[in-house]
Design an enzyme around this catalytic site. Structure first.
Site, PDB file in Angstrom:
ATOM      1  N   HIS A  85      36.391 -72.593 -15.909  1.00  0.00           N
ATOM      2  CA  HIS A  85      35.380 -73.211 -16.690  1.00  0.00           C
ATOM      3  C   HIS A  85      33.913 -72.566 -16.686  1.00  0.00           C
ATOM      4  O   HIS A  85      33.063 -73.134 -16.111  1.00  0.00           O
ATOM      5  CB  HIS A  85      35.225 -74.650 -16.404  1.00  0.00           C
ATOM      6  CG  HIS A  85      35.227 -74.858 -14.630  1.00  0.00           C
ATOM      7  ND1 HIS A  85      34.451 -74.135 -14.019  1.00  0.00           N
ATOM      8  CD2 HIS A  85      36.146 -75.597 -13.899  1.00  0.00           C
ATOM      9  CE1 HIS A  85      34.827 -74.685 -12.712  1.00  0.00           C
ATOM     10  NE2 HIS A  85      35.906 -75.433 -12.603  1.00  0.00           N
ATOM     11  N   HIS A 128      43.528 -81.266 -14.594  1.00  0.00           N
ATOM     12  CA  HIS A 128      43.624 -82.358 -13.476  1.00  0.00           C
ATOM     13  C   HIS A 128      44.556 -83.444 -13.770  1.00  0.00           C
ATOM     14  O   HIS A 128      44.053 -84.001 -14.755  1.00  0.00           O
ATOM     15  CB  HIS A 128      42.252 -82.616 -12.973  1.00  0.00           C
ATOM     16  CG  HIS A 128      41.338 -81.766 -12.585  1.00  0.00           C
ATOM     17  ND1 HIS A 128      41.284 -81.286 -11.130  1.00  0.00           N
ATOM     18  CD2 HIS A 128      40.697 -80.900 -13.191  1.00  0.00           C
ATOM     19  CE1 HIS A 128      40.386 -80.414 -11.147  1.00  0.00           C
ATOM     20  NE2 HIS A 128      39.725 -79.953 -12.250  1.00  0.00           N
ATOM     21  N   HIS A 156      43.903 -75.168 -17.048  1.00  0.00           N
ATOM     22  CA  HIS A 156      43.087 -75.654 -15.921  1.00  0.00           C
ATOM     23  C   HIS A 156      43.188 -77.306 -16.194  1.00  0.00           C
ATOM     24  O   HIS A 156      42.175 -77.620 -17.229  1.00  0.00           O
ATOM     25  CB  HIS A 156      41.877 -75.269 -16.045  1.00  0.00           C
ATOM     26  CG  HIS A 156      40.917 -75.770 -14.759  1.00  0.00           C
ATOM     27  ND1 HIS A 156      40.065 -75.048 -14.040  1.00  0.00           N
ATOM     28  CD2 HIS A 156      40.348 -77.094 -14.449  1.00  0.00           C
ATOM     29  CE1 HIS A 156      39.578 -75.705 -13.028  1.00  0.00           C
ATOM     30  NE2 HIS A 156      39.773 -76.923 -13.299  1.00  0.00           N
ATOM     31  N   HIS A 164      36.446 -71.714  -8.448  1.00  0.00           N
ATOM     32  CA  HIS A 164      35.434 -72.542  -9.114  1.00  0.00           C
ATOM     33  C   HIS A 164      34.062 -71.764  -8.762  1.00  0.00           C
ATOM     34  O   HIS A 164      33.599 -71.838  -7.533  1.00  0.00           O
ATOM     35  CB  HIS A 164      35.488 -73.837  -8.531  1.00  0.00           C
ATOM     36  CG  HIS A 164      34.234 -74.866  -8.794  1.00  0.00           C
ATOM     37  ND1 HIS A 164      34.529 -75.979  -9.508  1.00  0.00           N
ATOM     38  CD2 HIS A 164      33.033 -74.733  -8.774  1.00  0.00           C
ATOM     39  CE1 HIS A 164      33.367 -76.558 -10.062  1.00  0.00           C
ATOM     40  NE2 HIS A 164      32.409 -75.884  -9.355  1.00  0.00           N
ATOM     41  N   LYS A 210      43.833 -71.638  -5.698  1.00  0.00           N
ATOM     42  CA  LYS A 210      42.461 -72.046  -6.188  1.00  0.00           C
ATOM     43  C   LYS A 210      41.484 -72.084  -5.048  1.00  0.00           C
ATOM     44  O   LYS A 210      41.487 -72.484  -3.933  1.00  0.00           O
ATOM     45  CB  LYS A 210      42.630 -73.506  -6.676  1.00  0.00           C
ATOM     46  CG  LYS A 210      41.370 -74.017  -7.283  1.00  0.00           C
ATOM     47  CD  LYS A 210      40.635 -73.413  -8.485  1.00  0.00           C
ATOM     48  CE  LYS A 210      39.498 -73.973  -8.961  1.00  0.00           C
ATOM     49  NZ  LYS A 210      39.394 -75.033 -10.057  1.00  0.00           N
ATOM     50  N   ASP A 263      39.997 -78.309 -18.089  1.00  0.00           N
ATOM     51  CA  ASP A 263      39.489 -78.962 -16.886  1.00  0.00           C
ATOM     52  C   ASP A 263      39.205 -80.439 -17.315  1.00  0.00           C
ATOM     53  O   ASP A 263      38.199 -80.988 -16.872  1.00  0.00           O
ATOM     54  CB  ASP A 263      37.947 -78.411 -16.723  1.00  0.00           C
ATOM     55  CG  ASP A 263      37.339 -78.794 -15.295  1.00  0.00           C
ATOM     56  OD1 ASP A 263      38.197 -79.327 -14.290  1.00  0.00           O
ATOM     57  OD2 ASP A 263      36.239 -78.686 -15.100  1.00  0.00           O
TER      58      ASP A 263
HETATM   59  C1  NCD Z   1      36.837 -81.911 -11.202  1.00  0.00           C
HETATM   60  C2  NCD Z   1      37.667 -83.140 -10.826  1.00  0.00           C
HETATM   61  O1  NCD Z   1      37.174 -84.127 -11.144  1.00  0.00           O
HETATM   62  O2  NCD Z   1      38.555 -83.042 -10.209  1.00  0.00           O
HETATM   63  N1  NCD Z   1      35.497 -82.183 -11.825  1.00  0.00           N
HETATM   64  C3  NCD Z   1      34.747 -81.559 -12.679  1.00  0.00           C
HETATM   65  O3  NCD Z   1      33.561 -82.177 -12.825  1.00  0.00           O
HETATM   66  N2  NCD Z   1      35.203 -80.535 -13.104  1.00  0.00           N
HETATM   67  C4  NCD Z   1      36.783 -80.761 -10.449  1.00  0.00           C
HETATM   68  C5  NCD Z   1      36.433 -79.495 -10.923  1.00  0.00           C
HETATM   69  O4  NCD Z   1      36.977 -78.809 -11.567  1.00  0.00           O
HETATM   70  O5  NCD Z   1      35.142 -78.992 -10.373  1.00  0.00           O
HETATM   71 ZN    ZN Z   2      38.570 -78.498 -12.632  1.00  0.00          ZN
END
Ligand code: NCD
Ligand code: ZN
Length: 343
Positions: A172, A13, A11, A134, A97, A245
């Site tokens: 998460h 970003h 996971h 999520h 997702k 995450d």
């Molecule tokens: C994530 C993001 O910034 O893209 N933020 C977070 O707090 N985890 C999005 C997500 O996975 O919820």
């Molecule tokens: Zn995330």
């Protein structure tokens, strides 16, 4: 010294453009593969977009690196069914997702009601294509600390009753209730756990003052929940595996009157997990969690290379470049107790 089969991050970003280029090395130095989240602006909703995004990631990755980004599609109320068949046939797209609309960063285009995507879920169940969730309800009437628990009761449990063979990753997870729920269900349901939820409880949001760099969604929970997550992650149960995450935001977007959600852990991700596992004398369980169970769930071969961590204290830099801006990592300017040995 601790040598593990090379881990994967299930996971992550990575953002896009020059911001993405600056942060890829933090992940590719350590992880062989990562499941890249599709919550760009605009979101990655089609296979063509996901494969284009993957090309941009590969182009921004050092030519010497073997990092393999795996992609997800962002589910919307209007996702065409044809995309699900295409995703199933793609070796680079691993799943879809589901963001409840409004649940987190860039989730405005998410699903407003699961009944609107029923045929998509049927197809995913048939094709055995995983759904990453999520897991938080969005109603403002529901306390933010209860949103995961209520999601499991009101949305996830009925969903799994309707789709008993749908392969689901509850992403998460942050609560005892999520841990118990995942343990209680069959092997079609798994969960990822972040390093920050293993290391911090909600006091860290207000430690000496408000801490925007500790704000993420799902929000940190009380200590008893952190203990439950530690137990699950170190249990050796393959339903729980690593997903950082890691979610970078430019410093100004975090240190703001309305700071956005997301914690940037990639620069020390595996090191932070090692610290958490060591807290409960379970370093012997780290390899399964970090390197085996995710690959097994996604039906990919386990990695064959290794990474080595050394027990050595170093200081996390105060910030890193993030395109033209800066991003503040977790533990900025503070100690990290494990360090990856460069090979
Ligand atoms: C994530 C993001 O910034 O893209 N933020 C977070 O707090 N985890 C999005 C997500 O996975 O919820
Ligand atoms: Zn995330």
């Amino acid at each position: 010294m601790l040598t593990l089969t090379q881990p994967d991050d299930w996971h992550l970003h990575l953002r896009d453009g020059i911001s993405m280029t600056s942060i890829i090395p933090a992940t590719s130095r350590c992880f062989a593969r990562a499941l890249v989240m599709p919550n760009l602006k605009p979101p990655i909703t089609t296979c063509a977009q996901a494969l284009d995004y993957r090309k941009r990631i590969c182009a921004a990755t050092a030519p010497t690196s073997h990092f393999n980004p795996l992609m997800t599609l962002y589910l919307t109320d209007n996702t065409p069914i044809a995309e699900i068949a295409k995703a199933k046939d793609s070796t680079h797209i691993m799943g879809v997702k589901y963001y409840p609309a409004g649940a987190t960063t860039h989730s405005e285009a998410g699903v407003t009601d699961l009944r609107r995507v029923w045929t998509i879920l049927e197809a995913m169940q048939t094709y055995e294509l995983p759904l990453s969730i999520h897991g938080e309800v969005t109603a403002t009437s529901i306390d933010i600390f209860d949103r995961e628990k209520i999601f499991i009761e009101q949305i996830l449990d009925p969903l799994l009753d309707d789709f008993p063979k749908l392969r689901v990753v509850l992403e998460h997870i942050t609560t005892l209730e999520a841990v118990e729920y995942v343990f209680s269900k069959n092997h079609h349901l798994a969960a990822t756990i972040t390093a920050h939820h293993l290391l911090m409880n909600r006091n860290e949001l207000f430690n000496g003052g408000i801490r925007p760099h500790h704000y993420c969604l799902p929000v940190l929970k009380r200590e008893s929940h952190r203990q439950a997550l530690l137990m699950a992650a170190t249990s050796g149960n393959p339903k729980f595996f690593l997903g950082t995450d890691s979610a970078p935001h430019a410093v100004g977007a975090k240190e703001s009157a309305c700071g956005c959600a997301g914690i940037y852990t990639a620069p020390a991700a595996l090191e932070l997990y090692a610290e958490a596992f060591e807290q409960v004398q379970a370093l012997d369980k780290l390899e399964g969690f970090a390197s085996f169970y995710g690959a097994d769930f996604y039906r990919l071969p386990r990695n064959t290379e290794t990474v080595t961590l050394e027990k050595r204290t170093w200081q996390m830099p105060p910030d890193f470049d993030f395109g033209k801006e800066k991003v503040v990592p977790l533990r900025a300017g503070a100690n990290i107790y494990w360090q990856q040995v460069q090979t």
